[in-house]
Design an enzyme around this catalytic site. Structure first.
Site, mmCIF file in Angstrom:
data_model
loop_
_atom_site.group_PDB
_atom_site.id
_atom_site.type_symbol
_atom_site.label_atom_id
_atom_site.label_comp_id
_atom_site.label_asym_id
_atom_site.label_seq_id
_atom_site.Cartn_x
_atom_site.Cartn_y
_atom_site.Cartn_z
ATOM 1 N N LYS A 15 -39.402 42.283 17.601
ATOM 2 C CA LYS A 15 -39.125 40.869 17.886
ATOM 3 C C LYS A 15 -37.640 40.623 18.156
ATOM 4 C CE LYS A 15 -40.810 39.026 14.114
ATOM 5 N NZ LYS A 15 -41.291 40.261 13.445
ATOM 6 N N ARG A 90 -42.534 31.715 8.899
ATOM 7 C CA ARG A 90 -43.168 32.896 8.328
ATOM 8 C C ARG A 90 -44.265 32.528 7.332
ATOM 9 N NH1 ARG A 90 -38.830 36.819 9.137
ATOM 10 N NH2 ARG A 90 -39.288 38.874 8.324
ATOM 11 N N ARG A 129 -34.876 52.662 12.234
ATOM 12 C CA ARG A 129 -34.103 51.645 12.946
ATOM 13 C C ARG A 129 -32.644 51.607 12.485
ATOM 14 N NH1 ARG A 129 -36.905 45.912 13.315
ATOM 15 N NH2 ARG A 129 -36.267 45.588 11.175
ATOM 16 N N ARG A 162 -30.313 48.908 7.716
ATOM 17 C CA ARG A 162 -30.437 47.754 6.831
ATOM 18 C C ARG A 162 -31.088 48.186 5.526
ATOM 19 N NH1 ARG A 162 -33.435 43.377 10.540
ATOM 20 N NH2 ARG A 162 -34.567 43.209 8.579
ATOM 21 N N ARG A 173 -42.687 44.479 2.797
ATOM 22 C CA ARG A 173 -42.553 43.486 3.879
ATOM 23 C C ARG A 173 -43.857 43.391 4.671
ATOM 24 N NH1 ARG A 173 -37.533 45.365 7.088
ATOM 25 N NH2 ARG A 173 -38.005 43.612 8.439
#
Ligand code: AMP
Length: 219
Positions: A15, A90, A129, A162, A173
Site C-alpha cells: 500500500k 483500520r 522490507r 522497521r 499485525r
C-alpha cells in the site's frame, strides 16, 4: 470537489509504495497514518511515544487519538484537493469517523481500491522490507532491492528495518488485520466503492490497475 481515496489491503501488500506512486501521478496528497505516527515518534511528541508502544506490539493505536491526528492532517491546506489515505481507516469505528469528518469538508470517500492477497503469504514480503530513513521510500531485499545495498536509490539515505517489520510483530499485525480491519472490505463493498485489485501481480501491474481506477475519480 475534493477526491478522497482509501487504499485497503493487508499489511505488506504494498500500500505504501503504491500510494506514493498514485500521489505523484494524481497530484493528491499521500496521507499515511503509520508515517504520521513514525514522524511523531521521531520528533518525540507525546502522541508519537504513545503510538510507538502499540506499534512495537503490532497492536492498533486507540481510535480517538488516531482519528484526531488524521482530522488535523486532512484539514491542512495541501489536502484541499483531497488525499490518498494509506493505513486509515483500520476499524469500522474509524471508517464512520472518516465519513463524518469528510462531510465537514463537504466530501466523502470516493473510491476504495482493495489490494488483495492472502495475508499469510505476506509475512515473507514484510520481513524482507527496508525503509529509507529520510523519506520512507520502501525496498525489498528480494522483490525490489535498492541498486546499492543499504542505500535509498532516490535520496541516498540509509535503509533500516522497521521495528514492527520483525517476524513476531508481523504475525500479530496480520491477526489484527483479519480481526479488526478486514470487516471494512464488506463495509465499502456495500457502498459500491470497493474495487478489488490482485496484489500478487508484479508491482507495475498493480500500479497500472490502480491508476486506471483512480483516474476515473481523481479530477
Ligand atoms: P503501517 O505503517 O500502516 O503499517 O502502520 C504501522 C502501525 O501504526 C500499525 O501496526 C499500528 O500500530 C499503527 N497504525 C497505523 N495506522 C493506524 C490506524 N489507522 N489505527 C490504529 N493504528 C494504526
Amino acid at each position: 470537489m475534493s477526491t478522497y481515496i482509501v487504499l485497503l489491503g493487508p499489511p505488506g501488500v504494498g500500500k505504501g509504495t503504491q500510494a506514493k506512486t498514485l500521489a505523484e501521478q494524481t497530484g493528491l496528497v499521500h496521507v499515511s497514518s503509520g508515517d504520521l505516527f513514525r514522524e511523531n515518534f521521531k520528533n518525540q511528541t507525546e502522541l508519537g511515544k504513545l503510538a510507538k508502544s502499540y506499534m512495537d506490539k503490532g497492536e492498533l493505536v486507540p481510535d480517538d487519538v488516531t482519528v484526531a491526528m488524521i482530522k488535523d492532517r486532512l484539514a491542512r491546506p495541501d489536502c484541499k484537493a483531497g488525499a490518498i489515505l494509506d493505513g486509515f481507516p483500520r476499524t469500522p469505528a474509524q471508517a464512520e469517523a472518516l465519513h463524518k469528518m469528510l462531510a465537514g469538508f463537504k466530501g466523502d470517500v470516493d473510491l476504495v481500491p482493495f489490494i488483495n492477497a492472502d495475508p499469510k503469504v505476506l509475512i515473507e514480503r514484510i520481513c524482507g522490507r527496508w525503509t529509507c530513513k529520510a523519506n520512507g521510500h520502501i525496498y525489498h531485499e528480494k522483490f525490489n532491492p535498492p541498486k546499492v545495498a543499504g542505500k535509498c536509490d532516490i535520496d541516498g539515505s540509509e535503509l533500516y528495518q522497521r521495528e514492527d517489520d520483525k517476524v513476531e510483530t508481523v504475525t500479530n499485525r496480520i491477526k489484527v488485520y483479519i480481526e479488526q480491519t478486514s470487516p471494512l472490505i464488506d463495509y465499502y463493498r456495500a457502498q459500491n466503492k470497493l474495487v478489488e485489485i490482485d496484489g500478487t501481480q508484479p508491482i507495475e501491474k498493480v500500479t497500472g490497475a490502480l491508476l486506471s481506477v483512480t483516474r476515473k475519480v481523481a479530477r
